[in-house]
Scaffold this active site. Structure first.
Site, PDB file in Angstrom:
ATOM      1  N   SER A 128       0.841  -1.191   0.000  1.00  0.00           N
ATOM      2  CA  SER A 128       0.000   0.000   0.000  1.00  0.00           C
ATOM      3  C   SER A 128       0.880   1.247   0.000  1.00  0.00           C
ATOM      4  CB  SER A 128      -0.869  -0.022   1.261  1.00  0.00           C
ATOM      5  OG  SER A 128      -1.440   1.241   1.490  1.00  0.00           O
ATOM      6  N   TYR A 152      -1.972  -1.163  10.968  1.00  0.00           N
ATOM      7  CA  TYR A 152      -2.226  -1.702   9.621  1.00  0.00           C
ATOM      8  C   TYR A 152      -1.032  -1.426   8.707  1.00  0.00           C
ATOM      9  CZ  TYR A 152      -3.744  -1.669   4.757  1.00  0.00           C
ATOM     10  OH  TYR A 152      -3.792  -1.856   3.403  1.00  0.00           O
ATOM     11  N   LYS A 156       2.044  -3.926   6.720  1.00  0.00           N
ATOM     12  CA  LYS A 156       2.498  -3.899   5.315  1.00  0.00           C
ATOM     13  C   LYS A 156       4.015  -3.714   5.268  1.00  0.00           C
ATOM     14  CE  LYS A 156      -1.490  -4.399   3.289  1.00  0.00           C
ATOM     15  NZ  LYS A 156      -1.818  -5.719   2.728  1.00  0.00           N
TER      16      LYS A 156
HETATM   17  P1  NAD Z   1     -10.976  -6.955   0.954  1.00  0.00           P
HETATM   18  O1  NAD Z   1     -11.198  -6.969   2.420  1.00  0.00           O
HETATM   19  O2  NAD Z   1     -12.124  -6.700   0.067  1.00  0.00           O
HETATM   20  O3  NAD Z   1     -10.274  -8.314   0.502  1.00  0.00           O
HETATM   21  C1  NAD Z   1      -9.412  -9.043   1.335  1.00  0.00           C
HETATM   22  C2  NAD Z   1      -9.908 -10.488   1.330  1.00  0.00           C
HETATM   23  O4  NAD Z   1      -9.051 -11.269   2.156  1.00  0.00           O
HETATM   24  C3  NAD Z   1     -11.318 -10.636   1.895  1.00  0.00           C
HETATM   25  O5  NAD Z   1     -12.097 -11.383   0.991  1.00  0.00           O
HETATM   26  C4  NAD Z   1     -11.126 -11.379   3.209  1.00  0.00           C
HETATM   27  O6  NAD Z   1     -12.214 -12.221   3.508  1.00  0.00           O
HETATM   28  C5  NAD Z   1      -9.846 -12.149   2.932  1.00  0.00           C
HETATM   29  N1  NAD Z   1      -9.054 -12.503   4.126  1.00  0.00           N
HETATM   30  C6  NAD Z   1      -8.665 -11.683   5.130  1.00  0.00           C
HETATM   31  N2  NAD Z   1      -7.945 -12.383   6.026  1.00  0.00           N
HETATM   32  C7  NAD Z   1      -7.879 -13.669   5.576  1.00  0.00           C
HETATM   33  C8  NAD Z   1      -7.279 -14.857   6.069  1.00  0.00           C
HETATM   34  N3  NAD Z   1      -6.619 -14.877   7.224  1.00  0.00           N
HETATM   35  N4  NAD Z   1      -7.408 -15.988   5.335  1.00  0.00           N
HETATM   36  C9  NAD Z   1      -8.084 -15.984   4.169  1.00  0.00           C
HETATM   37  N5  NAD Z   1      -8.679 -14.897   3.662  1.00  0.00           N
HETATM   38  C10 NAD Z   1      -8.576 -13.744   4.354  1.00  0.00           C
HETATM   39  O7  NAD Z   1      -9.807  -5.882   0.683  1.00  0.00           O
HETATM   40  P2  NAD Z   1      -9.277  -5.306  -0.687  1.00  0.00           P
HETATM   41  O8  NAD Z   1      -9.656  -3.868  -0.726  1.00  0.00           O
HETATM   42  O9  NAD Z   1      -9.649  -6.178  -1.816  1.00  0.00           O
HETATM   43  O10 NAD Z   1      -7.724  -5.358  -0.401  1.00  0.00           O
HETATM   44  C11 NAD Z   1      -6.932  -6.459  -0.800  1.00  0.00           C
HETATM   45  C12 NAD Z   1      -5.513  -6.263  -0.287  1.00  0.00           C
HETATM   46  O11 NAD Z   1      -5.005  -5.022  -0.785  1.00  0.00           O
HETATM   47  C13 NAD Z   1      -5.395  -6.178   1.221  1.00  0.00           C
HETATM   48  O12 NAD Z   1      -4.206  -6.843   1.629  1.00  0.00           O
HETATM   49  C14 NAD Z   1      -5.298  -4.696   1.491  1.00  0.00           C
HETATM   50  O13 NAD Z   1      -4.578  -4.418   2.678  1.00  0.00           O
HETATM   51  C15 NAD Z   1      -4.529  -4.215   0.277  1.00  0.00           C
HETATM   52  N6  NAD Z   1      -4.775  -2.809  -0.039  1.00  0.00           N
HETATM   53  C16 NAD Z   1      -6.045  -2.371  -0.239  1.00  0.00           C
HETATM   54  C17 NAD Z   1      -6.280  -1.025  -0.527  1.00  0.00           C
HETATM   55  C18 NAD Z   1      -7.683  -0.502  -0.729  1.00  0.00           C
HETATM   56  O14 NAD Z   1      -7.871   0.718  -0.731  1.00  0.00           O
HETATM   57  N7  NAD Z   1      -8.687  -1.323  -0.931  1.00  0.00           N
HETATM   58  C19 NAD Z   1      -5.204  -0.129  -0.599  1.00  0.00           C
HETATM   59  C20 NAD Z   1      -3.915  -0.607  -0.401  1.00  0.00           C
HETATM   60  C21 NAD Z   1      -3.713  -1.963  -0.128  1.00  0.00           C
HETATM   61  C1  UD1 Z   2      -6.984   5.056   3.807  1.00  0.00           C
HETATM   62  C2  UD1 Z   2      -6.011   4.614   4.860  1.00  0.00           C
HETATM   63  C3  UD1 Z   2      -4.823   3.942   4.181  1.00  0.00           C
HETATM   64  C4  UD1 Z   2      -5.310   2.776   3.331  1.00  0.00           C
HETATM   65  C5  UD1 Z   2      -6.355   3.290   2.339  1.00  0.00           C
HETATM   66  C6  UD1 Z   2      -6.961   2.172   1.567  1.00  0.00           C
HETATM   67  C7  UD1 Z   2      -6.308   6.118   6.765  1.00  0.00           C
HETATM   68  C8  UD1 Z   2      -5.691   7.195   7.581  1.00  0.00           C
HETATM   69  N1  UD1 Z   2      -5.607   5.744   5.672  1.00  0.00           N
HETATM   70  O1  UD1 Z   2      -6.295   5.942   2.925  1.00  0.00           O
HETATM   71  O2  UD1 Z   2      -3.903   3.469   5.143  1.00  0.00           O
HETATM   72  O3  UD1 Z   2      -4.228   2.181   2.645  1.00  0.00           O
HETATM   73  O4  UD1 Z   2      -7.408   3.957   3.047  1.00  0.00           O
HETATM   74  O5  UD1 Z   2      -7.753   1.362   2.365  1.00  0.00           O
HETATM   75  O6  UD1 Z   2      -7.361   5.597   7.082  1.00  0.00           O
HETATM   76  N2  UD1 Z   2     -12.318  11.444   3.499  1.00  0.00           N
HETATM   77  C9  UD1 Z   2     -13.313  12.319   3.898  1.00  0.00           C
HETATM   78  N3  UD1 Z   2     -14.463  11.792   4.394  1.00  0.00           N
HETATM   79  C10 UD1 Z   2     -14.682  10.459   4.528  1.00  0.00           C
HETATM   80  C11 UD1 Z   2     -13.663   9.573   4.115  1.00  0.00           C
HETATM   81  C12 UD1 Z   2     -12.498  10.102   3.625  1.00  0.00           C
HETATM   82  O7  UD1 Z   2     -13.162  13.538   3.806  1.00  0.00           O
HETATM   83  O8  UD1 Z   2     -15.752  10.042   5.002  1.00  0.00           O
HETATM   84  C13 UD1 Z   2     -11.088  12.007   2.932  1.00  0.00           C
HETATM   85  C14 UD1 Z   2      -9.834  11.645   3.705  1.00  0.00           C
HETATM   86  O9  UD1 Z   2      -9.582  12.588   4.711  1.00  0.00           O
HETATM   87  C15 UD1 Z   2      -8.781  11.650   2.592  1.00  0.00           C
HETATM   88  C16 UD1 Z   2      -9.556  11.199   1.347  1.00  0.00           C
HETATM   89  O10 UD1 Z   2     -10.930  11.439   1.646  1.00  0.00           O
HETATM   90  O11 UD1 Z   2      -8.307  12.946   2.369  1.00  0.00           O
HETATM   91  C17 UD1 Z   2      -9.380   9.719   1.024  1.00  0.00           C
HETATM   92  O12 UD1 Z   2      -9.667   8.965   2.200  1.00  0.00           O
HETATM   93  P1  UD1 Z   2      -9.748   7.353   2.173  1.00  0.00           P
HETATM   94  O13 UD1 Z   2     -10.618   6.921   1.067  1.00  0.00           O
HETATM   95  O14 UD1 Z   2     -10.110   6.906   3.548  1.00  0.00           O
HETATM   96  O15 UD1 Z   2      -8.269   6.917   1.804  1.00  0.00           O
HETATM   97  P2  UD1 Z   2      -6.882   7.295   2.499  1.00  0.00           P
HETATM   98  O16 UD1 Z   2      -7.065   8.109   3.707  1.00  0.00           O
HETATM   99  O17 UD1 Z   2      -5.994   7.830   1.433  1.00  0.00           O
END
Ligand code: NAD
Ligand code: UD1
Length: 351
Positions: A128, A152, A156
């Site tokens: 991330s 969290y 990572k």
């Molecule tokens: P998500 O929660 O939709 O998907 C994660 C999946 O992993 C889920 O289906 C959950 O059931 C499964 N899971 C969790 N723990 C498990 C375990 N112990 N065994 C088996 N399955 C398990 O999340 P996502 O948004 O699809 O994110 C996927 C990955 O990307 C995550 O590692 C997350 O940290 C990373 N990531 C997501 C974002 C984002 O904004 N969505 C940003 C940066 C990184």
């Molecule tokens: C957040 C996480 C980051 C994670 C990412 C994806 C935090 C501090 N950071 O990132 O670690 O990797 O999600 O899961 O939680 N915002 C509002 N109102 C809301 C929600 C968000 O104003 O209800 C603003 C936030 O302040 C930010 C932007 O929208 O400026 C994006 O927020 P968000 O979607 O939560 O992502 P990140 O904060 O970038």
């Protein structure tokens, strides 16, 4: 005849995982998914099969279950693993750090042991942009200093360190089958597959901006709180690099291909930024949503959210060059596709 490659996708029922499964199946890979369905529904797998007219081998399994993973590796000739499984809620990770370290860090260690035992050493890992902490400047390059501000983010960082150590150890020992690892540092994925059949399905009230905006627009939530309007940005609200989840999913296929290229020949663990290189503020997002969808989004300005940074966007040049990958979809595409999913599935996969 060329053998079809088989990819194990952990967390494949989740938001990014399900979109990546679609791309993998459409590109001709066999897909095996392991997911404990903690944060997802089996319906997502069914919908991926509906979109692609292909089948997934699905195992409802926790990645902490080593024997279960061993059985999966014995049952399929896995070529590489894409590892999405993890917990991802920042606020929750501050309240329950042990759970996050156990699930994300230990879960990854168990997976790595199972991979090692099966002789599968190609891995694409979901990292991330959070590993850059509060960056000193933007756009963010892969060689910027790393830090974490919450448990969290620390999971990572720890996993990235573990993976680098595994790779270095193989290089020191000149291992014949060395670890080949891509660390994909995602910026802010939003949007949905164009079919509207799969998308992000938050379990509770969303933490992230885009799902919150969607739920306000559809009438499920009454008002968006914009966290802070006094940041040093063009309109005072936080700036992020939003990327279409389908572009992000395609990046995983490019990373898989890169693991077979010369620059991985001796084994390596390399980070890649998956972002667009564009930054949009919270108000840009709300205004673009209102223009493109034609629905009002009721909002108020609220205090800053603790732990938030002002500006975060990628320099995607290295990923473009090394992976031959570039995000192609516009902000309007992201919003239109996200809305299609929300409108046709107001209750997510329970609709
Ligand atoms: P998500 O929660 O939709 O998907 C994660 C999946 O992993 C889920 O289906 C959950 O059931 C499964 N899971 C969790 N723990 C498990 C375990 N112990 N065994 C088996 N399955 C398990 O999340 P996502 O948004 O699809 O994110 C996927 C990955 O990307 C995550 O590692 C997350 O940290 C990373 N990531 C997501 C974002 C984002 O904004 N969505 C940003 C940066 C990184
Ligand atoms: C957040 C996480 C980051 C994670 C990412 C994806 C935090 C501090 N950071 O990132 O670690 O990797 O999600 O899961 O939680 N915002 C509002 N109102 C809301 C929600 C968000 O104003 O209800 C603003 C936030 O302040 C930010 C932007 O929208 O400026 C994006 O927020 P968000 O979607 O939560 O992502 P990140 O904060 O970038």
């Amino acid at each position: 005849m060329k053998k079809t490659m088989t990819i194990l996708v952990t967390g494949g029922a989740g938001y990014i995982g399900s979109h990546t499964c679609v791309e993998l199946l459409e590109a001709g890979f066999n897909v095996v998914v392991v997911d404990n369905l903690f944060n997802s529904k089996h319906e997502a797998i069914r919908r991926v099969e509906q979109i692609t007219h292909q089948e997934i081998s699905f195992y409802e399994l926790d990645i902490l279950d080593k024997h279960g993973l061993d059985r999966v590796f014995r049952s399929h000739e896995i070529d590489a693993v894409i590892h999405f499984a993890g917990l991802k809620a920042v606020g929750e990770s501050c309240l329950q750090p042990a759970r996050y370290y156990q699930n994300n860090v230990n879960g990854t260690l168990v997976l790595l042991e199972a991979m090692h035992d099966a002789g599968v050493k190609k891995l694409v890992f979901s990292s991330s942009a959070t590993v850059y902490g509060d960056p000193q400047s933007v756009p963010i390059r892969e060689d910027f200093p790393l830090s974490a501000t919450n448990p969290y983010g620390r999971t990572k960082l720890m996993i990235e360190d573990i993976l680098r150590d595994f790779s270095t150890a193989d290089q020191l020992a000149n291992t014949p089958n060395p670890w080949k690892i891509a660390l994909l540092r995602y910026f802010n994925p939003i949007g949905s597959h164009v079919s509207g059949l799969i998308g992000e399905d938050p379990r509770d009230i969303p933490n992230n901006l885009m799902p919150y905006v969607l739920q306000v627009a559809v009438g499920k939530l009454s008002q968006l709180s914009i966290f802070g309007d006094d940041y040093p940005t063009h309109d005072g609200t936080g700036v992020r690099d939003y990327i279409h989840v389908v572009d992000l999913a395609k990046g995983h296929l490019k990373a898989l291909a890169a693991l077979n290229k010369d620059f991985y020949a001796e084994g390596a663990c390399r980070p890649f930024n998956l972002g667009t290189g564009n930054g949009y503020s919270v108000l840009d997002m709300v205004n673009t949503f209102q223009q493109v969808i034609g629905k009002p989004v009721n909002y108020k300005i609220a205090p800053r959210r603790s732990g938030d940074i002002a500006v975060c966007y990628a320099d995607p040049a290295y990923a473009e060059h090394a992976l031959d990958w570039r995000a192609e979809k516009s902000l309007a595409d992201m919003i239109v596709d996200a809305w299609r999913w929300q409108e046709s599935n107001p209750l997510g996969y329970d609709s």
